[in-house]
Every structure is written in structure tokens, then in C-alpha cells.
Design an enzyme around this catalytic site. Structure first.
Site, PDB file in Angstrom:
ATOM      1  N   LYS A 116      54.420  85.590 -16.711  1.00  0.00           N
ATOM      2  CA  LYS A 116      54.953  85.978 -18.125  1.00  0.00           C
ATOM      3  C   LYS A 116      55.580  84.673 -19.171  1.00  0.00           C
ATOM      4  CE  LYS A 116      56.370  90.823 -17.013  1.00  0.00           C
ATOM      5  NZ  LYS A 116      55.827  91.894 -17.222  1.00  0.00           N
ATOM      6  N   GLU A 200      65.190  87.526 -22.109  1.00  0.00           N
ATOM      7  CA  GLU A 200      64.996  88.024 -23.484  1.00  0.00           C
ATOM      8  C   GLU A 200      66.198  88.736 -24.107  1.00  0.00           C
ATOM      9  OE1 GLU A 200      61.474  90.479 -23.364  1.00  0.00           O
ATOM     10  OE2 GLU A 200      60.081  89.013 -22.965  1.00  0.00           O
ATOM     11  N   HIS A 235      60.808 102.171 -17.783  1.00  0.00           N
ATOM     12  CA  HIS A 235      59.829 101.111 -18.506  1.00  0.00           C
ATOM     13  C   HIS A 235      58.303 101.541 -18.078  1.00  0.00           C
ATOM     14  CE1 HIS A 235      63.622  99.153 -19.671  1.00  0.00           C
ATOM     15  NE2 HIS A 235      63.968  99.210 -18.452  1.00  0.00           N
ATOM     16  N   ARG A 293      43.032  93.095 -17.839  1.00  0.00           N
ATOM     17  CA  ARG A 293      42.317  94.105 -17.004  1.00  0.00           C
ATOM     18  C   ARG A 293      42.071  95.391 -18.236  1.00  0.00           C
ATOM     19  NH1 ARG A 293      46.591  97.716 -16.809  1.00  0.00           N
ATOM     20  NH2 ARG A 293      48.464  96.612 -16.110  1.00  0.00           N
TER      21      ARG A 293
HETATM   22  P1  ADP Z   1      55.784  95.248 -17.223  1.00  0.00           P
HETATM   23  O1  ADP Z   1      55.011  94.088 -16.446  1.00  0.00           O
HETATM   24  O2  ADP Z   1      56.526  95.745 -16.134  1.00  0.00           O
HETATM   25  O3  ADP Z   1      54.615  95.804 -17.798  1.00  0.00           O
HETATM   26  P2  ADP Z   1      56.863  94.572 -19.736  1.00  0.00           P
HETATM   27  O4  ADP Z   1      57.577  93.092 -20.088  1.00  0.00           O
HETATM   28  O5  ADP Z   1      55.436  94.915 -20.425  1.00  0.00           O
HETATM   29  O6  ADP Z   1      56.842  94.726 -18.240  1.00  0.00           O
HETATM   30  O7  ADP Z   1      58.062  95.572 -20.275  1.00  0.00           O
HETATM   31  C1  ADP Z   1      57.707  96.927 -19.910  1.00  0.00           C
HETATM   32  C2  ADP Z   1      58.613  97.791 -20.891  1.00  0.00           C
HETATM   33  O8  ADP Z   1      60.006  97.084 -20.744  1.00  0.00           O
HETATM   34  C3  ADP Z   1      58.181  97.752 -22.348  1.00  0.00           C
HETATM   35  O9  ADP Z   1      57.147  98.503 -22.478  1.00  0.00           O
HETATM   36  C4  ADP Z   1      59.473  98.143 -23.077  1.00  0.00           C
HETATM   37  O10 ADP Z   1      59.783  99.665 -23.026  1.00  0.00           O
HETATM   38  C5  ADP Z   1      60.650  97.471 -22.124  1.00  0.00           C
HETATM   39  N1  ADP Z   1      61.047  95.973 -22.524  1.00  0.00           N
HETATM   40  C6  ADP Z   1      60.503  94.958 -22.244  1.00  0.00           C
HETATM   41  N2  ADP Z   1      60.918  93.885 -22.850  1.00  0.00           N
HETATM   42  C7  ADP Z   1      62.042  94.335 -23.708  1.00  0.00           C
HETATM   43  C8  ADP Z   1      62.969  93.924 -24.646  1.00  0.00           C
HETATM   44  N3  ADP Z   1      62.969  92.564 -24.865  1.00  0.00           N
HETATM   45  N4  ADP Z   1      63.789  94.942 -25.229  1.00  0.00           N
HETATM   46  C9  ADP Z   1      63.503  96.183 -24.767  1.00  0.00           C
HETATM   47  N5  ADP Z   1      62.837  96.540 -24.128  1.00  0.00           N
HETATM   48  C10 ADP Z   1      61.910  95.786 -23.474  1.00  0.00           C
HETATM   49  P1  ADP Z   2      49.644 100.222 -17.504  1.00  0.00           P
HETATM   50  O1  ADP Z   2      50.560  99.269 -18.105  1.00  0.00           O
HETATM   51  O2  ADP Z   2      48.438 100.385 -18.018  1.00  0.00           O
HETATM   52  O3  ADP Z   2      50.357 101.678 -17.051  1.00  0.00           O
HETATM   53  P2  ADP Z   2      50.709  99.268 -14.879  1.00  0.00           P
HETATM   54  O4  ADP Z   2      50.742  97.842 -14.967  1.00  0.00           O
HETATM   55  O5  ADP Z   2      51.899 100.019 -14.786  1.00  0.00           O
HETATM   56  O6  ADP Z   2      49.584  99.640 -16.164  1.00  0.00           O
HETATM   57  O7  ADP Z   2      49.957  99.613 -13.681  1.00  0.00           O
HETATM   58  C1  ADP Z   2      48.355 100.145 -13.820  1.00  0.00           C
HETATM   59  C2  ADP Z   2      48.116 101.021 -12.582  1.00  0.00           C
HETATM   60  O8  ADP Z   2      48.140 100.217 -11.434  1.00  0.00           O
HETATM   61  C3  ADP Z   2      49.156 102.009 -12.222  1.00  0.00           C
HETATM   62  O9  ADP Z   2      48.461 103.138 -11.894  1.00  0.00           O
HETATM   63  C4  ADP Z   2      49.921 101.335 -11.200  1.00  0.00           C
HETATM   64  O10 ADP Z   2      50.523 102.387 -10.506  1.00  0.00           O
HETATM   65  C5  ADP Z   2      48.852 100.664 -10.587  1.00  0.00           C
HETATM   66  N1  ADP Z   2      49.306  99.327  -9.866  1.00  0.00           N
HETATM   67  C6  ADP Z   2      50.172  98.302 -10.531  1.00  0.00           C
HETATM   68  N2  ADP Z   2      50.586  97.462  -9.699  1.00  0.00           N
HETATM   69  C7  ADP Z   2      49.773  97.656  -8.564  1.00  0.00           C
HETATM   70  C8  ADP Z   2      49.415  97.110  -7.160  1.00  0.00           C
HETATM   71  N3  ADP Z   2      50.102  95.874  -6.906  1.00  0.00           N
HETATM   72  N4  ADP Z   2      48.751  97.841  -6.405  1.00  0.00           N
HETATM   73  C9  ADP Z   2      48.011  98.758  -6.627  1.00  0.00           C
HETATM   74  N5  ADP Z   2      48.376  99.230  -7.664  1.00  0.00           N
HETATM   75  C10 ADP Z   2      49.018  98.885  -8.804  1.00  0.00           C
HETATM   76 MG    MG Z   3      53.796  95.409 -19.706  1.00  0.00          MG
END
Ligand code: ADP
Ligand code: ADP
Ligand code: MG
Length: 667
Positions: A116, A200, A235, A293
């Protein structure tokens, strides 16, 4: 175009990919772990190969074996789905080495977006706005705290390698920074083997809005508009929609173009999602991360654009140009996706495992689509994601699509384990959700209405339960009579005729802590039921799982599932679970109330907080288990003394295994 592809995944996404491949006349090869030998994706594919034991590292993450299977079957390309190997640049590279097409972006693009922090640096260069914060290499604790202090609180610490909502910690005040940093680093190391973090500004009322992008190998890239995924727990997304309510055409184009710039900046190819966080207080949007993806929620985009994104993936991977140019893409109508999970909303959405003893999906149409990887009788195991299905609906407007969603959720029937169906139904019907008052705190904010305390059971429900039990009893008598030599014996009559003229059945049900009795008198082809102080005339016929009932002239149909000691009634998408019992036997069965504590699901012990001999308070944390990608804290059910601890940190436990023994404190 390819003639044959291998799908290196399982569940609904493997089924989804197979469906499009079949439409295009492409043969499919499935792979499976021992837990999935009878799974739907294996049955749907033209060929299937075993990978190994259930654990992902022994099966779906077996790079070499998967490539060997591709070779052996002559598959020209591999679709990785989502999760597992989909964002693994080493796997993408290994595919290239083996001469198999990886259906996804080039390894360098995956690598560029994998961190990230690095992704943010790249985006900054491409002129994409970022959330204020720090995403550099300096990882010294004091330095990071200084950055957060300068930016102001609340702050968010995120694992650079993070995903799935893991490794994220909110810091409310400077004093808490050091502790939260240590905790984020611990979690990041455990989950991703990498403790790099970024800081952040924590937005207090944001929306999650993401852009679907697509790029081909000829240098073209487009965006297929946005999805709003603000409804989240831990989240993580539960309900998504497209387009995002209230987003102006101008802002849509602005974010869309920023996303395309992001994709171009890393030489992207294929399907990708650029996630933005949108500050509802200032109307600013910021880049969050890029997922390299096909995303879980891609169907809502397909519904509003009339595209098949898996088809696009296959075309692009085989070298074809994007099927549509930007000016040929339009938004038509509105779509929602609800993720149906085996989880218990009342216990903080704790994942659940078990068998889907009864599964009835809503009827599919142009308005309703169900993407699933399971069939009735399948098991939701602790090994993989507990998602049962995705319910996708479409209609001309948001209001109408939402009505479709509510109706389809009411049609859904899942018995055998707790699900979030009832919760989703309340969400779809919630006033604030209908009014599109969206932000990522929606579930927390409306918690009491979305997850109300269990309502007391009604006389009507008890009447239905009694009718079901009586009908099942009659069916049993019927079977006994058919097997008997004397089928004409008066003892087999089920119409209430009895020698002593007093046809009276007492039925007893346990529901949670409560016990209920229903007295049934047979009368002229119906029953007179006494329930508490109420009396009603009830009639019912059971055909398979369907009970057609009439209660004092009110006719209705419910589904009934009887297994072991439970009776489940499903009505309008809501399950009522009752335990019929015989009060004469109940005394004998009553289990001794011991201090033994058992594992709620199979998992690994990650922490033991107590030792033999320790005195504990009721509710005190004793042990932490990790299972299904979550931590579960085992609490003391009563005050007492720890008599024995059966497992140590690092050990695996089976479901139901005794973890500790607590000797109750003398009253
Ligand atoms: P992940 O890799 O687990 O998807 P993300 O960076 O996409 O992590 O963040 C997942 C969720 O966390 C976001 O959809 C949002 O709801 C919350 N989030 C992430 N960054 C922030 C932020 N700076 N402030 C508030 N909520 C956040
Ligand atoms: P989205 O943002 O589309 O919800 P996620 O990043 O949370 O996607 O994960 C997508 C899917 O892949 C989810 O069903 C999650 O449980 C699965 N997943 C995430 N990380 C892994 C992993 N390391 N191995 C297997 N499945 C995973
Ligand atoms: Mg995300």
C-alpha cells in the site's frame, strides 16, 4: 481465444468463471482440496484434479502442482479467481515461465500495487489524491508517532502488506500511539510476514467508493464506473451497490479518470479495482489501494453495464482488444449485491461452520441473480471463507432494486447454521439505507435496529411448530402402519380416534432459555390448540419441507426442517429455531453444569492468559483462539479457579475440544 483453461480457485468464483468459459466454448479444469471433493465447482467443470488436504497451503496455494496439472491437461491459461494466488506476483511469474497465461495483470503491476505504501508513492506521481498521512520507508516508532502528532488524531495505522481488514488500528490520542503501533506490527507480522506500516488520517464519516478499471495488452484502458461498498463490518464489505448514490456525473468522471491514470501508471492489464475513500464531510476523495484482480462484488458492475467481466478477462488475456471503448459504456439502472454469510450478527458477526441441511435460493430472473458455490447438503468448513452466496439484484431505479433485494432475501432459506440473512433483510428495509445515508459506520450506528434482541416467540409461531410436530408424528405413525402386518388395527388411526375418546397431545418446546407448552386437541379434521392463555383452531398439511397451515382462518405457508433435536421454521426469510423435548426425559438428560470450556470451532491457540491455580472473575479472558481468519477470545463463564489448562500456545484444537477446566468459586 483459449480452448481450455484451469481455474485455480474454489467456491462461487470458480463456478462463476466456469459459467462464462462454457458460454464461450472453452473447456474447464477444476482443482480441489479433500474438503471440496464433492463441491459444486468440481461437478460443473469438464475435468477436475485433486490438490491435497484442506489447508490452503496444502491445496489451493500449491503453485508447482497447479502448473503441473495445467501442463498435463493442456490448459492454456489459469484463472486465479480472488484470494489465494490471485495477487501473488511470484505465481504470475511462474505461469509465464511455464508458458501458461496468467489471467490477470503482469507480475510487475501486481508487485507495484502489493504494498500500500509503494502504491501510494506511485499514485502521488500520477497525480491521484492521497489521504493525508505518511507512507515512507522510515519505520522508527518515535518518528511515526511524530508524523501522526503533526497530522492530528484520530489516526489510522495500516499494514502496508495488509488485506481483508487485518493489521489496521485506530489511534484516538497520542498517548495510545505506541501501544497501537506495536499491536498493528504484531498482527501484520503474523498475517503477512511483513511489519511495515503506514499512517493515515482516520476519516470519521467516509464512504468506500471504488472504480472498476479494465486495460488490454494494446495500451487501452477504461473505467466501468463505480461501486459503493460503504456497508461494512470489521472493515469488510457486506453489501455493495452500483452506481454510488448521489455521485455527480462530474465527480464520477473525475474519479474514473484518476483510476485509469492509476492503472496506466503501473502498466496494468485485465480487471482491477481502484479503491477510494470519500470524505462525506468535505466531499474530497482519496486513493486507498488497488486490488489487482476480479473483485467479489464485480457482478453489480456487470448488471448496470450489461457486460460479462469474466468474458472481458478471457478476451484481454488471449490478446484481444477491450470489447468496448469508454464512450460506448453507459450506466443502466441500479444493482445491489448482498453477501450471504455463515456468521452470527448477534455475536459480532462471528463466522459459523456446519452443514447446509436445507437450502432454497430465490428464483433467478433478469432481476435476480445468485452466484454460489454450494448446494443443499454441503458443508461450510473452517478452512475457507464462510460466504454461502452472493445475491445480486437489478432494476431501473435504486428504490425498485431495493424492493427486489428485500423480496429475494425473504425467499432465501438456509437451515443448518446461523446466517446473516435476517440481518441483510433488516438492512435492505432500513429507512436510512433506503434514504442512502451511507458511511462506513452504518452498521455500528444502526446496530440496535439491524440486530435487535430476539423477540419473544409468538403464539402463532408455536402453533406452526405444533402443527409441524403433529404432522411429522402422523407421518411416523403412517410409516409404522405401512410396515406393520395389521394395517387395519385401530391403533394406527391418526384422525384422533382413540379408545378413551380423549385425544390430547402435549407438545413442549425449548427456545433459548424459555420453555413453552402447546396442548393440542383433535377436533373435526383440525386441532384446537391451547398456547398460554390463547386458543386457536389450526389445520396443517406437510408436503416435504412445506407446511401449509390455517390458523383461525389465516392461511400461510412456511418451510419446516427437523433435524436431531431441532425444529426450524422459515417464514419470510426469518428462521425460528425450536427444540422439541419430552419433559419426562428432560430431567434425565440434563447435563451436569460443569466448568469445562470447549472450542467453538477448530483453530489454533494463539494466547493463554491464565495458569492452573489462577483465580478468575466471570467474563475474564482466558485464552485466544484463531480460526477462520479471526481471533476468538474464550471468557470465563463464571468466577472460580483454573483447575487445568489443556492446550498451550501454538497448539491446534478440534471443534468441541475441552480447553480449560474452571472450578466454580464456592457461593
Ligand atoms: P484492505 O486491504 O483490508 O481492503 P483498505 O485500505 O482497503 O484495506 O481499507 C479497508 C476499509 O477500512 C475501507 O473500506 C474503509 O472502510 C476503512 N478505512 C481505510 N482507510 C481509512 C481511513 N483513512 N479512514 C477511515 N476508514 C478507513
Ligand atoms: P473484497 O475487497 O472484494 O471483499 P477481500 O480482499 O476482502 O476482497 O478478499 C476477497 C476474497 O478473498 C474474500 O472472500 C476473502 O475471504 C478471500 N481472501 C482474502 N485473502 C485471502 C487469502 N490470503 N487466501 C485465501 N482467500 C483470501
Ligand atoms: Mg481494500
Amino acid at each position: 481465444m483459449f480452448k481450455k483453461i484451469l481455474i485455480a480457485n474454489r467456491g462461487e468464483i470458480a463456478c462463476r468463471v466456469i459459467q462464462t468459459a462454457r458460454k464461450l466454448g472453452i473447456k474447464t479444469v477444476a482443482v480441489y482440496s479433500d474438503a471440496d471433493a464433492g463441491a459444486r465447482h468440481v461437478k460443473l467443470a469438464d475435468e477436475a484434479f485433486r490438490l491435497g488436504p484442506p489447508a490452503p497451503r496444502d491445496s489451493y496455494l500449491q503453485t508447482e502442482l497447479i502448473l503441473a496439472i495445467a501442463k498435463r491437461t493442456g490448459a492454456q491459461a489459469i484463472h486465479p479467481g480472488y484470494g489465494f494466488l490471485s495477487e501473488n506476483e511470484h505465481f504470475a511469474e511462474a505461469c509465464a515461465q511455464a508458458g501458461v497465461v496468467f489471467i490477470g495483470p503482469p507480475p510487475a503491476a501486481i508487485a507495484a500495487m502489493g504494498s500500500k505504501s509503494a502504491a501510494k508513492t506511485l499514485m502521488e506521481g500520477a497525480g491521484v489524491p492521497l489521504v493525508p498521512g505518511y507512507h515512507g520507508n522510515e519505520q522508527d516508532a518515535a518518528f511515526l508517532q511524530q508524523q501522526a502528532d503533526r497530522m492530528g488524531y484520530p489516526a489510522l495505522i495500516k499494514a502496508s502488506a495488509g488485506g481483508g481488514g487485518k493489521g489496521m488500528k485506530i489511534v484516538e490520542r497520542s498517548e495510545d500511539f505506541a501501544g497501537q503501533l506495536a499491536s498493528a506490527k504484531r498482527e501484520a507480522t503474523a498475517s503477512f510476514g511483513d511489519d511495515e506500516v503506514l499512517i493515515e488520517k482516520y476519516l470519521t464519516k467516509p464512504r468506500h467508493i471504488e472504480i472498476q478499471v479494465f486495460a488490454d495488452t494494446l495500451g487501452e484502458a477504461v473505467y466501468l464506473f463505480e461501486r459503493d461498498c460503504s456497508v461494512q463490518r470489521r472493515h469488510q464489505k457486506v453489501l455493495e451497490e452500483a452506481p454510488a448514490p448521489g455521485l455527480s456525473a462530474q465527480l464520477r468522471a473525475q474519479i474514473g479518470e484518476a483510476a485509469v491514470r492509476a492503472a496506466k501508471a503501473v502498466g496494468y492489464v485485465g480487471a482491477g479495482t481502484v479503491e477510494f475513500i470519500f470524505d462525506t464531510l468535505s466531499d474530497d476523495f482519496y486513493f486507498m489501494e488497488m486490488n489487482t484482480r476480479l473483485q467479489v462484488e464485480h457482478p453489480v458492475t456487470e448488471m448496470i453495464t450489461g457486460t460479462d467481466l469474466v468474458e472481458w478477462q478471457l478476451r484481454v488475456a488471449s490478446g484481444e482488444a477491450l470489447p468496448k471503448r469508454q464512450d460506448e459504456l453507459r450506466i443502466h439502472g441500479h444493482a445491489f449485491e448482498a453477501r450471504v454469510y455463515a456468521e452470527d450478527p448477534a455475536r459480532d458477526f462471528l463466522p459459523q461452520i456446519g452443514r447446509l441441511t436445507h437450502l432454497k435460493q430465490p428464483a433467478e430472473s433478469v432481476h435476480v441473480r445468485v452466484d454460489t458455490g454450494v448446494s443443499s447438503g454441503d458443508e461450510i468448513s473452517p478452512w475457507y471463507d464462510p460466504m454461502i452466496a452472493k445475491l445480486i439484484v437489478w432494476d431501473e431505479s435504486r428504490e425498485r432494486a431495493l424492493d427486489r433485494l428485500s423480496a429475494a432475501l425473504e425467499e432465501y432459506e438456509v437451515v443448518g447454521l446461523p446466517t446473516n440473512l435476517d440481518f441483510l433483510g433488516r438492512l435492505a428495509g432500513h429507512r436510512a439505507f433506503r434514504a442512502a445515508e451511507l458511511d462506513t459506520g452504518f452498521i455500528k450506528h444502526h446496530h440496535n435496529e439491524l440486530i435487535p434482541a430476539a423477540a419473544p416467540i409468538t403464539a402463532e409461531t408455536l402453533a406452526l411448530a405444533a402443527l409441524a410436530e403433529l404432522a411429522l408424528l402422523e407421518a411416523q405413525v403412517g410409516i409404522a402402519r405401512d410396515r406393520s402386518n395389521d394395517a387395519d388395527s385401530p391403533w394406527w388411526h391418526t384422525d384422533g380416534w382413540r379408545l378413551n375418546q380423549d385425544n390430547r397431545h402435549a407438545l413442549h418446546f425449548r427456545c433459548g432459555e424459555d420453555e413453552h407448552a402447546v396442548i393440542a386437541h383433535y377436533q373435526d379434521d383440525a386441532y384446537l390448540l391451547e398456547i398460554g392463555g390463547d386458543r386457536l383452531v389450526a389445520h396443517g398439511t406437510l408436503d416435504g419441507h412445506r407446511l401449509d397451515a390455517t390458523l383461525d382462518g389465516y392461511r400461510l405457508a412456511v418451510s419446516v426442517v427437523r433435524q436431531a433435536d431441532t425444529l426450524t421454521l422459515v417464514h419470510d426469510g426469518r428462521n425460528t429455531v425450536l427444540h422439541p423435548f419430552n419433559p419426562l426425559l428432560a430431567g434425565l438428560e440434563a447435563a451436569e453444569a460443569g466448568g469445562g470450556l470447549t472450542a467453538p470451532m477448530p483453530g489454533t491457540v494463539v494466547a493463554v492468559h491464565v495458569r492452573t491455580g489462577d483465580t478468575v472473575e466471570k467474563g475474564q479472558p482466558l485464552m485466544i483462539l484463531e480460526a477462520m481468519k479471526m481471533e476468538h477470545t474464550i471468557l470465563a463463564p463464571q468466577a472460580g479457579q483454573v483447575a487445568e489448562v489443556f492446550f498451550q500456545k501454538g497448539e491446534q484444537v478440534k471443534e468441541g475440544a475441552a480447553l480449560l477446566e474452571i472450578a466454580a468459586a464456592a457461593a
